[in-house]
Design an enzyme around this catalytic site. Structure first.
Site, PDB file in Angstrom:
ATOM      1  NE  ARG A 253      -0.025 -39.234   2.745  1.00 55.13           N
ATOM      2  CZ  ARG A 253      -0.495 -38.834   1.560  1.00 55.13           C
ATOM      3  NH1 ARG A 253       0.093 -39.181   0.445  1.00 55.13           N
ATOM      4  NH2 ARG A 253      -1.582 -38.090   1.487  1.00 55.13           N
ATOM      5  CG  HIS A 257       2.940 -35.755   0.026  1.00 55.01           C
ATOM      6  ND1 HIS A 257       3.630 -36.898  -0.285  1.00 55.01           N
ATOM      7  CD2 HIS A 257       3.696 -34.717  -0.410  1.00 55.01           C
ATOM      8  CE1 HIS A 257       4.766 -36.572  -0.892  1.00 55.01           C
ATOM      9  NE2 HIS A 257       4.826 -35.258  -0.978  1.00 55.01           N
ATOM     10  CE1 TYR A 266      -4.299 -38.059  -0.707  1.00 55.63           C
ATOM     11  CE2 TYR A 266      -4.501 -35.734  -1.217  1.00 55.63           C
ATOM     12  CZ  TYR A 266      -3.805 -36.771  -0.653  1.00 55.63           C
ATOM     13  OH  TYR A 266      -2.614 -36.534  -0.026  1.00 55.63           O
TER      14      TYR A 266
HETATM   15  C1  LIG Z   1      11.643 -37.038  -9.772  1.00 53.18           C
HETATM   16  C2  LIG Z   1      10.540 -36.395  -9.013  1.00 53.18           C
HETATM   17  N1  LIG Z   1       9.333 -36.254  -9.572  1.00 53.18           N
HETATM   18  C3  LIG Z   1       8.322 -35.688  -8.872  1.00 53.18           C
HETATM   19  C4  LIG Z   1       8.518 -35.245  -7.592  1.00 53.18           C
HETATM   20  C5  LIG Z   1       7.361 -34.635  -6.812  1.00 53.18           C
HETATM   21  N2  LIG Z   1       6.943 -35.598  -5.778  1.00 53.18           N
HETATM   22  C6  LIG Z   1       7.352 -35.466  -4.500  1.00 53.18           C
HETATM   23  S1  LIG Z   1       6.808 -36.722  -3.533  1.00 53.18           S
HETATM   24  C7  LIG Z   1       5.996 -37.437  -4.803  1.00 53.18           C
HETATM   25  C8  LIG Z   1       5.210 -38.726  -4.583  1.00 53.18           C
HETATM   26  C9  LIG Z   1       6.071 -39.879  -4.260  1.00 53.18           C
HETATM   27  O1  LIG Z   1       5.267 -40.934  -3.812  1.00 53.18           O
HETATM   28  P1  LIG Z   1       5.884 -42.248  -3.229  1.00 53.18           P
HETATM   29  O2  LIG Z   1       7.061 -42.678  -4.041  1.00 53.18           O
HETATM   30  O3  LIG Z   1       4.780 -43.217  -3.075  1.00 53.18           O
HETATM   31  O4  LIG Z   1       6.475 -41.831  -1.807  1.00 53.18           O
HETATM   32  P2  LIG Z   1       5.689 -41.288  -0.512  1.00 53.18           P
HETATM   33  O5  LIG Z   1       5.721 -39.798  -0.618  1.00 53.18           O
HETATM   34  O6  LIG Z   1       4.304 -41.829  -0.533  1.00 53.18           O
HETATM   35  O7  LIG Z   1       6.474 -41.782   0.659  1.00 53.18           O
HETATM   36  C10 LIG Z   1       6.163 -36.708  -5.984  1.00 53.18           C
HETATM   37  C11 LIG Z   1       5.567 -37.072  -7.282  1.00 53.18           C
HETATM   38  C12 LIG Z   1       9.799 -35.388  -7.045  1.00 53.18           C
HETATM   39  N3  LIG Z   1      10.089 -35.018  -5.790  1.00 53.18           N
HETATM   40  N4  LIG Z   1      10.793 -35.979  -7.761  1.00 53.18           N
END
Ligand SMILES: Cc1ncc(C[n+]2csc(CCOP(=O)(O)OP(=O)(O)O)c2C)c(N)n1
Ligand SMILES: [Mg+2]
Length: 352
Positions: A253, A257, A266
């Site tokens: 990425r 985010h 970071y």
């Molecule tokens: C159950 C839950 N916990 C926490 C969050 C907050 N949150 C949103 S995106 C994220 C990171 C997810 O990372 P990843 O699975 O690697 O997906 P990416 O965003 O990198 O595509 C978090 C912790 C959420 N949306 N849902």
């Protein structure tokens, strides 16, 4: 692909780092150009959405720059009858199934028109809670099998999602029921600011599939054709009644985010620059050019068409009237309690 093995290297189709290009079976020139249009449509959607956010025209937005190859590769491996379960990172994947860009923009505007009936396009609602759509996809896929159809489902989720209970529950039930499902993990190596190294002690995310008795493939997520081939393998297994497959598409990425994130805290700018040299859209355009299928003029025309779609879409979204405040309550109760009328009056006066 054997029953439960993990291929450790990253499979590629596009010649990266001096390797030879390949052409996947069954993809004629028209199909290759269709994949290009999908990549450019997604890129234009994403680029314009960041601008619309900065202009205050849409709300917080999850940027998917660099993830287009994973999304387009998946959709082009599917038939129209197959189902797609997107996370917030794949919010615009429905474009590739004919959803209007205005509808998806409305979703990010928090407008009630930003929704669709999933069975019209076989694209489930955008899932914001991390990984909770994995068991939904497993259940729907199992249902497709019980109904005797040969349709399949693909669930897209991130590296961080593979640490969530919902992922494990979904993967397990899919494997036990031999649900026709492809679990497509976008390993962009970040879960917001949490790097993969502190996310998991597993050597690869694909290793997690072994515990559930399903095979896994690892592909270069910058390479749309590698993703397509891997998902297609998973789809063939699923249609043949052999159950789910895990595909780990490795990317990085390089963007924030989302629009509310400050990655300068970071992300290493040098790594970002190196990864950007392998941008998935540019890589694929290079491949098409080497095949003699794309020149500057066609590339510019495809991009202009995608941008025009976005201009029309934001205009259409903004010209739709805003809903009244009563909408907040409208679908909450079959028999609204008396106190609700008072709350609604209060809300109306706040809006007046
Ligand atoms: C159950 C839950 N916990 C926490 C969050 C907050 N949150 C949103 S995106 C994220 C990171 C997810 O990372 P990843 O699975 O690697 O997906 P990416 O965003 O990198 O595509 C978090 C912790 C959420 N949306 N849902
Ligand atoms: Mg991630």
């Amino acid at each position: 692909m054997a029953a439960a093995t993990v291929e450790q290297g990253l499979t590629r189709v596009i010649g990266i780092d001096g390797a030879e290009d390949r052409r996947p079976d069954g993809l004629d020139d028209l199909a290759l150009l269709g994949i290009h249009r999908s990549l450019v449509a997604l890129r234009a959607y994403d680029e314009r959405s960041v601008v619309y956010h900065r202009q205050g025209r849409i709300g917080t937005y999850a940027i998917f720059h660099g993830h287009e190859a994973i999304q387009a590769g998946a959709v082009h491996a599917l038939e129209r009858r197959d189902w797609i379960f997107p996370s917030y990172r794949e919010s615009a994947i429905g474009l590739l199934r004919g959803l209007p860009a205005a509808t998806i923009l409305q979703w990010w505007r928090g407008h009630p028109a930003g929704w669709w009936s999933p069975d019209e396009v076989n694209v489930a609602s955008i899932c914001v809670p991390v990984a909770t759509h994995v068991p939904h996809a497993a259940g729907l896929a199992w249902g497709l099998r019980l109904k005797g159809t040969d349709a399949v489902a693909v669930a897209l989720f991130g590296d961080g999602a593979t640490s969530e209970g919902a992922f494990h529950e979904g993967a397990n039930i899919a494997a036990v029921t031999k649900a026709p499902l492809v679990l497509l993990c976008n390993n962009n190596q970040w879960a917001i600011s949490t790097p993969l190294s502190t996310q998991t002690a597993a050597a690869t995310l694909a290793d997690k599939a072994l515990g559930y008795g399903m095979p896994a493939l690892r592909v270069d997520g910058h390479d749309v054709l590698a993703v397509l081939e891997a998902v297609r393998d998973g789809v063939s297994r699923a249609r043949a009644g052999l159950g789910p497959t895990f595909v780990e598409a490795v990317t990085y990425r390089t963007a924030p985010h989302g629009t509310a994130d400050d990655p300068s805290l970071y992300l290493d700018p040098k790594r970002v620059a190196t990864e950007e040299e392998r941008d998935c859209v540019s890589l694929y355009e290079g491949y098409l050019r080497r095949l003699g299928l794309l020149d500057d003029e066609t590339a510019a025309a495809v991009r202009e068409e995608a941008l025009a779609t976005m201009r029309e879409a934001i205009e259409a979204a903004e010209s739709e009237p805003l809903p009244g405040p009563e909408l907040v309550f409208e679908h909450a109760y079959a028999d609204p309690p008396a106190t609700l009328a008072r709350d609604l009056d209060e809300l109306r006066s706040a809006y007046a």
